[in-house]
Design an enzyme around this catalytic site. Structure first.
Site, short mmCIF file in Angstrom:
data_model
loop_
_atom_site.label_atom_id
_atom_site.label_comp_id
_atom_site.label_asym_id
_atom_site.label_seq_id
_atom_site.Cartn_x
_atom_site.Cartn_y
_atom_site.Cartn_z
N SER A 16 20.47 66.87 24.22
CA SER A 16 19.82 65.84 25.02
C SER A 16 18.39 65.70 24.51
CB SER A 16 19.85 66.19 26.51
OG SER A 16 19.35 67.49 26.73
N GLU A 18 14.35 64.21 25.27
CA GLU A 18 13.38 63.78 26.28
C GLU A 18 12.30 62.89 25.65
OE1 GLU A 18 12.14 66.82 29.09
OE2 GLU A 18 10.06 66.15 28.87
N TYR A 50 8.04 61.27 33.95
CA TYR A 50 7.20 60.49 34.86
C TYR A 50 6.02 61.38 35.20
CZ TYR A 50 5.21 59.20 39.25
OH TYR A 50 4.30 58.92 40.23
N HIS A 78 12.90 61.28 35.15
CA HIS A 78 12.29 62.42 35.82
C HIS A 78 11.67 61.89 37.11
CE1 HIS A 78 11.77 65.20 32.08
NE2 HIS A 78 12.77 64.34 31.90
N GLY A 109 6.26 68.65 40.13
CA GLY A 109 5.05 68.05 39.54
C GLY A 109 3.88 69.02 39.67
N ASP A 110 2.88 68.82 38.82
CA ASP A 110 1.71 69.70 38.86
C ASP A 110 0.80 69.33 40.02
OD1 ASP A 110 2.13 71.52 36.77
OD2 ASP A 110 1.63 69.97 35.29
N ALA A 122 10.49 71.53 44.37
CA ALA A 122 11.61 70.85 43.71
C ALA A 122 12.93 71.06 44.45
CB ALA A 122 11.72 71.31 42.26
N ARG A 161 17.41 78.77 44.46
CA ARG A 161 17.36 77.81 45.59
C ARG A 161 17.67 76.40 45.11
NH1 ARG A 161 12.83 80.61 48.04
NH2 ARG A 161 11.43 79.48 46.67
N LYS A 162 17.15 76.05 43.93
CA LYS A 162 17.38 74.69 43.41
C LYS A 162 18.85 74.49 43.07
CE LYS A 162 13.83 74.92 40.31
NZ LYS A 162 12.77 74.45 39.38
N PHE A 213 -1.68 73.54 25.07
CA PHE A 213 -0.62 73.29 26.03
C PHE A 213 0.07 74.58 26.46
CE2 PHE A 213 3.33 70.91 27.31
CZ PHE A 213 2.70 70.26 28.37
N HIS A 263 18.17 70.97 24.70
CA HIS A 263 17.36 69.83 25.13
C HIS A 263 16.13 69.78 24.22
CE1 HIS A 263 15.82 66.93 28.12
NE2 HIS A 263 14.64 67.52 28.00
P1 FAD Z 1 9.23 74.12 41.46
O1 FAD Z 1 10.56 74.51 41.01
O2 FAD Z 1 9.09 73.55 42.84
O3 FAD Z 1 8.28 75.41 41.33
C1 FAD Z 1 6.86 75.28 41.31
C2 FAD Z 1 6.19 76.62 41.58
O4 FAD Z 1 6.23 76.90 42.97
C3 FAD Z 1 6.84 77.82 40.90
O5 FAD Z 1 5.81 78.71 40.56
C4 FAD Z 1 7.71 78.40 41.99
O6 FAD Z 1 7.99 79.77 41.79
C5 FAD Z 1 6.84 78.16 43.21
N1 FAD Z 1 7.55 77.99 44.47
C6 FAD Z 1 8.70 77.33 44.71
N2 FAD Z 1 8.99 77.34 46.03
C7 FAD Z 1 7.99 78.01 46.64
C8 FAD Z 1 7.68 78.33 48.00
N3 FAD Z 1 8.49 77.97 49.00
N4 FAD Z 1 6.54 79.00 48.26
C9 FAD Z 1 5.70 79.35 47.28
N5 FAD Z 1 5.93 79.07 45.95
C10 FAD Z 1 7.06 78.40 45.67
N6 FAD Z 1 5.81 67.18 35.19
C11 FAD Z 1 5.60 65.87 35.47
O7 FAD Z 1 4.62 65.53 36.13
N7 FAD Z 1 6.47 64.91 35.02
C12 FAD Z 1 7.58 65.19 34.31
O8 FAD Z 1 8.34 64.28 33.94
C13 FAD Z 1 7.85 66.58 34.00
N8 FAD Z 1 8.96 66.94 33.31
C14 FAD Z 1 9.22 68.27 33.09
C15 FAD Z 1 10.40 68.64 32.43
C16 FAD Z 1 10.69 69.97 32.19
C17 FAD Z 1 12.00 70.32 31.50
C18 FAD Z 1 9.77 70.99 32.57
C19 FAD Z 1 10.04 72.43 32.29
C20 FAD Z 1 8.60 70.63 33.24
C21 FAD Z 1 8.29 69.29 33.51
N9 FAD Z 1 7.13 68.89 34.20
C22 FAD Z 1 6.91 67.55 34.47
C23 FAD Z 1 6.15 69.90 34.65
C24 FAD Z 1 6.37 70.35 36.11
O9 FAD Z 1 6.17 69.28 36.99
C25 FAD Z 1 5.41 71.48 36.42
O10 FAD Z 1 5.74 72.64 35.70
C26 FAD Z 1 5.20 71.81 37.90
O11 FAD Z 1 4.05 72.62 38.03
C27 FAD Z 1 6.38 72.54 38.55
O12 FAD Z 1 7.45 71.72 38.76
P2 FAD Z 1 8.89 72.38 39.11
O13 FAD Z 1 9.83 71.28 39.37
O14 FAD Z 1 9.24 73.35 38.07
O15 FAD Z 1 8.49 73.10 40.49
#
Ligand code: FAD
Length: 289
Positions: A16, A18, A50, A78, A109-110, A122, A161-162, A213, A263
């Site tokens: 895949s 990206e 996104y 995304h 998201g960050d 997430a 969880r996800k 990065f 990917h």
């Molecule tokens: P989550 O899975 O929600 O985790 C985030 C953090 O929170 C982790 O440290 C986790 O351990 C912690 N956590 C989860 N639940 C809890 C809780 N209940 N209490 C306390 N801590 C918790 N960013 C963008 O803006 N746009 C994009 O399109 C994008 N694409 C990406 C694609 C890939 C393949 C990857 C690996 C990253 C991408 N990112 C993107 C970056 C991503 O948004 C960041 O890494 C962001 O900081 C975390 O998103 P996540 O979905 O991994 O978060």
């Protein structure tokens, strides 16, 4: 021996790709040329990022639509949940579903600098999407641990969880230490995570940018890699060859370890990802003359 085993496995890999929404006309041309070239490899899906808080979701959607129309490929937007309310996210998901989008890369998201604990993670977005439709959902995984995670174990539980919320696969953050991916995959199995942990492969051509990065994302750049790129700051052409070679070695080892899905973070360029896929035996179908 590595090349021999690849030849035997040839054609059995899913890939895949990206992409990200381009900012200029020139970058847009590059994107569509790359999509045309890479679509000939019949990827399992392609995805378009996104940028959280960028307000550019419409651009992501329009590129997704364009890819579907142009190539017929499965195209996954995304979607981040940090910058929208639950109601907004529901509306976005319903729009995606009604326009025929069935696969979403679900992310938190960050966090913007200085913000507190977020309302949603997430895993909450995965649940929300599943309420709207039976989407195919990809989520993230971090072999070297997400920078905000309390611990590696807490991060692994978050991935679980996800998946329990309904995600179908995890795509990893990029990495260069293959062992860290393999150990992480083992830990996923032990934790009862039974979906593919798809390695995210970043073919590197701009090493300086990568170093910045990697620091932000908590990814280790091994010393051997730094020395591979030494002396090439002004030699983009050689850097590209070195970067492709590193990624080719990685996918060879990973495929020997049983990885079937890859990917690629293409950065909207086809060349390196195409070449790496070629070495995996992922090639355009040859039509019978
Ligand atoms: P989550 O899975 O929600 O985790 C985030 C953090 O929170 C982790 O440290 C986790 O351990 C912690 N956590 C989860 N639940 C809890 C809780 N209940 N209490 C306390 N801590 C918790 N960013 C963008 O803006 N746009 C994009 O399109 C994008 N694409 C990406 C694609 C890939 C393949 C990857 C690996 C990253 C991408 N990112 C993107 C970056 C991503 O948004 C960041 O890494 C962001 O900081 C975390 O998103 P996540 O979905 O991994 O978060």
């Amino acid at each position: 021996a590595l090349n021999q085993s690849l030849a035997e496995l040839g054609g059995r890999f899913n890939v895949s790709f990206e992409f990200f929404p381009p900012r200029t006309k020139e970058m847009e041309d590059t994107l569509w040329n790359s999509i045309d070239r890479l679509s000939s490899l019949k990827p399992k899906f392609v995805s378009v990022t996104y940028g959280a808080n960028s307000g550019e979701r419409d651009r992501t959607h329009s590129i997704i639509k364009g890819i579907k129309e142009r190539t017929g490929l499965e195209a996954a937007p995304h979607l981040t949940c940090i910058d929208a309310s639950r109601d907004e996210l529901k509306t976005i998901a319903e729009d995606y579903w009604s326009s025929g989008i069935r696969h979403i890369v679900a992310l938190r998201g960050d966090l913007p600098p200085g913000s507190g604990k977020p309302d949603m993670y997430a895993c909450d977005l995965v649940s929300l999407l599943k309420e709207v439709g039976d989407f195919d959902i990809s989520v993230t995984a971090y072999p070297e641990v997400h920078p905000e995670a309390r611990s590696a174990q807490a991060d692994l539980i978050n991935l679980k969880r996800k998946i329990d919320a309904g995600a179908n696969r995890a795509i990893t953050q990029f990495f260069f230490d293959v062992e860290s991916y393999l150990r992480f995959r083992d830990r996923c199995v032990t934790a009862g995570i039974d979906v593919e942990i798809v390695p995210g492969i970043l073919p590197v051509s701009n090493f300086k940018q990568l170093q910045r990065f990697a620091t932000l994302t908590n990814v280790r750049v091994p010393g051997w890699m730094t020395s591979m790129f030494e002396g090439l700051d002004d030699d983009a052409e050689t850097r590209k060859m070195v970067g492709a070679n590193i990624a080719m070695d990685m996918v060879k080892i990973l495929s020997r370890e049983g990885v079937k899905d890859f990917h690629f973070y293409t950065l909207n360029r086809a060349e390196m990802s195409y070449a790496i896929c070629h070495t995996l035996g992922v090639r355009p179908a040859v039509s019978a003359a």
